[in-house]
Design an enzyme around this catalytic site. Sequence first.
Site, short mmCIF file in Angstrom:
data_model
loop_
_atom_site.label_atom_id
_atom_site.label_comp_id
_atom_site.label_asym_id
_atom_site.label_seq_id
_atom_site.Cartn_x
_atom_site.Cartn_y
_atom_site.Cartn_z
N LYS A 1 0.91 -1.26 -0.11
CA LYS A 1 -0.02 0.01 0.13
C LYS A 1 0.78 1.25 0.02
O LYS A 1 0.49 2.09 -0.83
CB LYS A 1 -0.89 -0.23 1.20
N THR B 1 -14.95 6.07 1.26
CA THR B 1 -14.86 5.42 -0.06
C THR B 1 -15.92 4.37 -0.37
O THR B 1 -16.08 3.47 0.62
CB THR B 1 -13.79 4.81 -0.90
N GLY C 1 -7.98 1.66 -4.20
CA GLY C 1 -7.71 2.49 -3.05
C GLY C 1 -6.64 3.27 -2.86
O GLY C 1 -6.54 4.49 -2.08
N ASP C 2 -5.43 2.39 -3.14
CA ASP C 2 -4.06 3.17 -3.02
C ASP C 2 -3.94 4.35 -3.88
O ASP C 2 -3.38 5.18 -3.53
CB ASP C 2 -2.99 2.24 -3.22
N GLY D 1 -3.03 -5.22 -11.74
CA GLY D 1 -2.01 -4.98 -10.98
C GLY D 1 -2.18 -3.78 -10.48
O GLY D 1 -3.09 -2.83 -10.74
O1 RIB Z 1 -3.97 -2.19 -1.79
C1 RIB Z 1 -3.36 -3.12 -2.74
C2 RIB Z 1 -2.12 -3.76 -1.96
O2 RIB Z 1 -2.23 -4.61 -0.74
C3 RIB Z 1 -1.16 -4.71 -2.77
O3 RIB Z 1 -0.48 -4.20 -3.53
C4 RIB Z 1 -0.73 -5.69 -1.77
O4 RIB Z 1 0.91 -5.60 -1.55
C5 RIB Z 1 -1.37 -5.46 -0.33
O5 RIB Z 1 -0.45 -4.54 0.30
#
Ligand code: RIB
Length: 280
Positions: A40, A208, A236-237, A272
Amino acid sequence: MSRVVVLGSVNLDLHLQVERHPRGGETLLAGDLERRFGGKGGNQAVACARAGATTALVGAVGDDEPGREYRRRLEAFGVDAGLVREVPGAPTGTAVICVDARGENTIVVAPGANHRVGAEHLAALDGPGGLEDGDVLLAQLELPLEVVAEGVRRAAARGARVVLNLAPFAVLPPDVLALADPVVVNEHEAALLAEQLGGDQPPSLLVTLGAAGSRWGDLEVPGERVEAVVDTTGAGDSFCGVLAARLAAGDDRRAAVEAATAAAALTVQHEGAQPPSPRP
Ligand code: RIB
Protein backbone atom coordinates in the site's frame (compact mmCIF):
# COMPACT_ATOMS: atom_id res chain seq x y z
CA MET A 1 7.00 23.67 -2.52
CA SER A 2 4.84 21.31 -0.45
CA ARG A 3 5.66 17.64 -0.59
CA VAL A 4 4.18 14.33 0.40
CA VAL A 5 6.01 11.84 2.58
CA VAL A 6 4.49 8.37 2.44
CA LEU A 7 5.10 6.20 5.50
CA GLY A 8 4.29 2.74 4.29
CA SER A 9 4.85 -0.76 3.03
CA VAL A 10 6.60 -2.19 0.01
CA ASN A 11 5.52 -5.62 -1.26
CA LEU A 12 6.25 -7.93 -4.10
CA ASP A 13 2.77 -8.92 -5.33
CA LEU A 14 2.25 -12.48 -6.53
CA HIS A 15 -0.89 -12.32 -8.67
CA LEU A 16 -3.06 -15.29 -9.52
CA GLN A 17 -5.98 -14.92 -11.91
CA VAL A 18 -8.80 -17.28 -10.93
CA GLU A 19 -12.28 -17.80 -12.30
CA ARG A 20 -13.66 -17.59 -8.77
CA HIS A 21 -12.16 -17.53 -5.27
CA PRO A 22 -11.53 -20.89 -3.59
CA ARG A 23 -13.70 -22.09 -0.71
CA GLY A 24 -12.08 -23.35 2.51
CA GLY A 25 -10.32 -26.66 1.86
CA GLU A 26 -10.66 -26.34 -1.92
CA THR A 27 -7.84 -26.43 -4.52
CA LEU A 28 -8.24 -24.40 -7.72
CA LEU A 29 -6.07 -23.89 -10.78
CA ALA A 30 -5.09 -20.33 -11.76
CA GLY A 31 -3.53 -18.67 -14.79
CA ASP A 32 0.23 -18.01 -14.90
CA LEU A 33 1.78 -16.50 -11.79
CA GLU A 34 2.54 -12.79 -12.32
CA ARG A 35 5.07 -10.93 -10.16
CA ARG A 36 4.23 -7.26 -9.73
CA PHE A 37 5.13 -4.29 -7.56
CA GLY A 38 2.75 -3.51 -4.72
CA GLY A 39 2.36 -2.75 -1.05
CA LYS A 40 0.00 0.00 0.00
CA GLY A 41 2.86 2.40 0.72
CA GLY A 42 4.63 1.82 -2.60
CA ASN A 43 1.37 1.96 -4.55
CA GLN A 44 0.32 5.22 -2.91
CA ALA A 45 3.74 6.79 -3.39
CA VAL A 46 3.73 5.94 -7.10
CA ALA A 47 0.21 7.35 -7.55
CA CYS A 48 1.20 10.48 -5.65
CA ALA A 49 4.33 11.11 -7.74
CA ARG A 50 2.41 10.49 -10.97
CA ALA A 51 -0.07 13.13 -9.84
CA GLY A 52 2.79 15.62 -9.79
CA ALA A 53 3.71 15.79 -6.10
CA THR A 54 7.25 15.80 -4.80
CA THR A 55 7.09 12.43 -3.08
CA ALA A 56 9.33 10.44 -0.73
CA LEU A 57 8.67 7.00 0.72
CA VAL A 58 9.77 5.98 4.22
CA GLY A 59 9.83 2.20 4.57
CA ALA A 60 11.93 -0.92 4.22
CA VAL A 61 12.81 -3.71 1.80
CA GLY A 62 14.79 -6.89 2.34
CA ASP A 63 18.38 -7.37 1.23
CA ASP A 64 17.21 -9.29 -1.81
CA GLU A 65 16.78 -8.72 -5.53
CA PRO A 66 13.04 -7.84 -5.33
CA GLY A 67 13.87 -5.13 -2.81
CA ARG A 68 16.67 -3.67 -4.92
CA GLU A 69 14.50 -3.83 -8.05
CA TYR A 70 11.68 -2.09 -6.20
CA ARG A 71 13.87 0.79 -5.12
CA ARG A 72 15.06 1.31 -8.70
CA ARG A 73 11.46 1.26 -9.87
CA LEU A 74 10.37 3.86 -7.32
CA GLU A 75 13.10 6.19 -8.54
CA ALA A 76 11.99 5.59 -12.14
CA PHE A 77 8.49 6.70 -11.16
CA GLY A 78 9.85 9.85 -9.55
CA VAL A 79 9.58 8.71 -5.92
CA ASP A 80 12.52 9.53 -3.65
CA ALA A 81 13.46 6.06 -2.34
CA GLY A 82 16.43 7.26 -0.29
CA LEU A 83 14.47 6.61 2.91
CA VAL A 84 13.53 3.04 1.95
CA ARG A 85 16.07 1.13 4.01
CA GLU A 86 17.44 -2.29 3.16
CA VAL A 87 17.06 -4.58 6.20
CA PRO A 88 19.80 -7.24 6.47
CA GLY A 89 18.43 -10.76 6.88
CA ALA A 90 14.80 -9.88 6.17
CA PRO A 91 12.87 -10.68 2.99
CA THR A 92 11.02 -7.98 1.10
CA GLY A 93 7.30 -8.04 1.99
CA THR A 94 5.23 -10.32 -0.21
CA ALA A 95 1.50 -10.38 -0.98
CA VAL A 96 -0.41 -13.28 -2.52
CA ILE A 97 -3.32 -11.87 -4.49
CA CYS A 98 -6.14 -13.79 -6.16
CA VAL A 99 -8.22 -11.85 -8.68
CA ASP A 100 -11.47 -13.39 -9.92
CA ALA A 101 -13.27 -12.95 -13.24
CA ARG A 102 -15.13 -9.90 -11.90
CA GLY A 103 -11.85 -8.20 -10.89
CA GLU A 104 -12.47 -8.68 -7.15
CA ASN A 105 -9.41 -9.62 -5.11
CA THR A 106 -8.38 -11.35 -1.92
CA ILE A 107 -4.97 -10.46 -0.50
CA VAL A 108 -2.75 -12.14 2.11
CA VAL A 109 0.43 -10.32 3.11
CA ALA A 110 3.69 -11.64 4.62
CA PRO A 111 5.10 -8.33 5.94
CA GLY A 112 8.81 -9.30 5.95
CA ALA A 113 10.98 -6.16 6.10
CA ASN A 114 7.92 -3.92 6.51
CA HIS A 115 7.62 -5.11 10.10
CA ARG A 116 11.22 -4.13 10.78
CA VAL A 117 10.43 -0.45 10.30
CA GLY A 118 10.99 1.14 13.70
CA ALA A 119 10.86 4.51 15.41
CA GLU A 120 14.43 5.17 14.21
CA HIS A 121 13.04 5.45 10.65
CA LEU A 122 10.90 8.39 11.75
CA ALA A 123 13.80 10.80 12.13
CA ALA A 124 13.14 11.61 8.48
CA LEU A 125 9.83 13.16 9.51
CA ASP A 126 10.95 15.54 12.21
CA GLY A 127 14.73 15.65 11.90
CA PRO A 128 16.66 18.13 9.74
CA GLY A 129 14.95 18.44 6.33
CA GLY A 130 11.81 16.85 7.79
CA LEU A 131 8.17 17.74 7.30
CA GLU A 132 7.08 21.36 7.30
CA ASP A 133 3.84 23.26 7.58
CA GLY A 134 1.85 22.52 4.39
CA ASP A 135 3.52 19.15 3.71
CA VAL A 136 1.45 15.98 3.86
CA LEU A 137 2.16 12.70 5.63
CA LEU A 138 0.32 9.81 3.97
CA ALA A 139 0.21 6.55 5.95
CA GLN A 140 -1.55 3.18 5.91
CA LEU A 141 -1.45 0.24 8.32
CA GLU A 142 0.93 -2.36 6.87
CA LEU A 143 3.81 -1.15 9.08
CA PRO A 144 3.94 -1.75 12.86
CA LEU A 145 1.00 0.19 14.28
CA GLU A 146 3.01 1.90 17.01
CA VAL A 147 5.36 3.27 14.35
CA VAL A 148 2.45 4.60 12.29
CA ALA A 149 0.90 6.19 15.39
CA GLU A 150 4.19 7.82 16.34
CA GLY A 151 4.70 9.01 12.75
CA VAL A 152 1.27 10.64 12.74
CA ARG A 153 1.93 12.39 16.03
CA ARG A 154 5.32 13.70 14.89
CA ALA A 155 3.99 14.88 11.53
CA ALA A 156 1.09 16.70 13.16
CA ALA A 157 3.48 18.31 15.66
CA ARG A 158 5.46 19.69 12.67
CA GLY A 159 2.30 21.26 11.25
CA ALA A 160 1.99 18.77 8.40
CA ARG A 161 -1.41 17.55 7.22
CA VAL A 162 -1.95 13.83 7.88
CA VAL A 163 -3.88 11.61 5.46
CA LEU A 164 -4.38 8.27 7.19
CA ASN A 165 -5.68 5.25 5.29
CA LEU A 166 -6.93 2.63 7.77
CA ALA A 167 -6.05 -0.30 5.52
CA PRO A 168 -5.79 -3.10 6.35
CA PHE A 169 -8.12 -2.18 9.22
CA ALA A 170 -6.60 -2.08 12.71
CA VAL A 171 -7.41 -0.23 15.88
CA LEU A 172 -5.44 2.99 16.42
CA PRO A 173 -5.81 5.26 19.46
CA PRO A 174 -8.60 7.85 19.00
CA ASP A 175 -6.13 10.72 19.61
CA VAL A 176 -4.16 9.55 16.56
CA LEU A 177 -7.29 9.29 14.41
CA ALA A 178 -8.24 12.80 15.50
CA LEU A 179 -4.99 14.19 14.03
CA ALA A 180 -5.79 13.02 10.49
CA ASP A 181 -7.51 15.18 7.88
CA PRO A 182 -8.85 12.91 6.58
CA VAL A 183 -8.97 9.34 7.85
CA VAL A 184 -9.75 7.34 4.67
CA VAL A 185 -11.72 4.08 4.88
CA ASN A 186 -13.76 1.91 2.56
CA GLU A 187 -17.25 0.79 3.59
CA HIS A 188 -15.99 -2.39 5.24
CA GLU A 189 -13.36 -0.49 7.24
CA ALA A 190 -15.93 2.19 8.11
CA ALA A 191 -18.13 -0.48 9.72
CA LEU A 192 -15.19 -1.82 11.75
CA LEU A 193 -14.26 1.71 12.80
CA ALA A 194 -17.81 2.40 13.94
CA GLU A 195 -17.67 -0.82 16.00
CA GLN A 196 -14.42 0.38 17.59
CA LEU A 197 -15.51 3.93 18.34
CA GLY A 198 -19.26 3.65 18.83
CA GLY A 199 -20.79 7.00 17.94
CA ASP A 200 -17.52 8.95 18.16
CA GLN A 201 -16.26 9.20 14.60
CA PRO A 202 -12.94 10.90 13.82
CA PRO A 203 -13.55 14.60 13.06
CA SER A 204 -12.47 14.19 9.42
CA LEU A 205 -13.64 10.90 7.89
CA LEU A 206 -13.65 10.12 4.17
CA VAL A 207 -15.54 6.94 3.24
CA THR A 208 -15.02 5.49 -0.23
CA LEU A 209 -18.07 3.67 -1.58
CA GLY A 210 -16.65 1.85 -4.61
CA ALA A 211 -18.55 2.62 -7.81
CA ALA A 212 -20.92 4.87 -5.82
CA GLY A 213 -18.16 7.43 -5.15
CA SER A 214 -17.27 8.77 -1.72
CA ARG A 215 -18.45 10.83 1.23
CA TRP A 216 -16.31 13.23 3.25
CA GLY A 217 -18.45 14.87 5.92
CA ASP A 218 -21.09 16.80 3.99
CA LEU A 219 -19.18 16.48 0.68
CA GLU A 220 -20.45 13.74 -1.63
CA VAL A 221 -18.60 12.94 -4.85
CA PRO A 222 -20.11 10.47 -7.35
CA GLY A 223 -18.11 7.55 -8.77
CA GLU A 224 -16.82 7.42 -12.34
CA ARG A 225 -18.42 5.11 -14.89
CA VAL A 226 -16.06 2.28 -15.80
CA GLU A 227 -16.73 0.08 -18.85
CA ALA A 228 -14.92 -3.05 -17.65
CA VAL A 229 -13.40 -3.75 -14.24
CA VAL A 230 -10.23 -5.80 -14.82
CA ASP A 231 -8.63 -5.79 -11.36
CA THR A 232 -9.60 -3.78 -8.28
CA THR A 233 -6.18 -4.27 -6.65
CA GLY A 234 -4.68 -0.93 -5.65
CA ALA A 235 -7.70 1.22 -6.55
CA GLY A 236 -7.89 2.51 -2.98
CA ASP A 237 -4.16 3.20 -3.06
CA SER A 238 -4.43 5.28 -6.24
CA PHE A 239 -7.27 7.18 -4.58
CA CYS A 240 -5.21 7.96 -1.47
CA GLY A 241 -2.01 8.80 -3.37
CA VAL A 242 -3.73 11.27 -5.68
CA LEU A 243 -5.82 12.71 -2.84
CA ALA A 244 -2.64 13.47 -0.87
CA ALA A 245 -0.92 14.93 -3.94
CA ARG A 246 -3.84 17.25 -4.71
CA LEU A 247 -4.27 18.36 -1.09
CA ALA A 248 -0.54 19.13 -0.92
CA ALA A 249 -0.94 21.19 -4.11
CA GLY A 250 -3.64 23.27 -2.42
CA ASP A 251 -6.78 21.86 -4.06
CA ASP A 252 -10.01 22.17 -2.13
CA ARG A 253 -11.64 18.96 -0.86
CA ARG A 254 -13.99 18.51 -3.82
CA ALA A 255 -11.29 18.98 -6.47
CA ALA A 256 -8.93 16.64 -4.61
CA VAL A 257 -11.56 13.91 -4.23
CA GLU A 258 -12.63 14.21 -7.87
CA ALA A 259 -9.02 13.74 -9.04
CA ALA A 260 -8.61 10.79 -6.66
CA THR A 261 -11.84 9.19 -7.92
CA ALA A 262 -10.67 9.48 -11.53
CA ALA A 263 -7.33 7.85 -10.64
CA ALA A 264 -9.04 4.92 -8.88
CA ALA A 265 -11.29 4.41 -11.93
CA LEU A 266 -8.22 4.16 -14.16
CA THR A 267 -6.53 1.67 -11.82
CA VAL A 268 -9.37 -0.88 -11.94
CA GLN A 269 -9.00 -0.97 -15.72
CA HIS A 270 -5.49 -2.49 -15.71
CA GLU A 271 -3.96 -5.56 -14.10
CA GLY A 272 -1.97 -5.00 -10.93
CA ALA A 273 -1.87 -2.22 -8.39
CA GLN A 274 0.56 0.03 -10.25
CA PRO A 275 0.77 1.09 -13.89
CA PRO A 276 3.26 -1.04 -15.85
CA SER A 277 5.54 1.88 -16.75
CA PRO A 278 6.24 5.40 -15.43
CA ARG A 279 4.32 7.11 -18.25
CA PRO A 280 1.17 5.82 -20.03
O1 RIB B 1 -3.89 -2.32 -1.74
C1 RIB B 1 -3.32 -3.29 -2.57
C2 RIB B 1 -2.05 -3.78 -1.97
O2 RIB B 1 -2.34 -4.46 -0.75
C3 RIB B 1 -1.30 -4.80 -2.80
O3 RIB B 1 -0.39 -4.21 -3.69
C4 RIB B 1 -0.66 -5.70 -1.75
O4 RIB B 1 0.74 -5.67 -1.75
C5 RIB B 1 -1.25 -5.26 -0.42
O5 RIB B 1 -0.37 -4.44 0.26
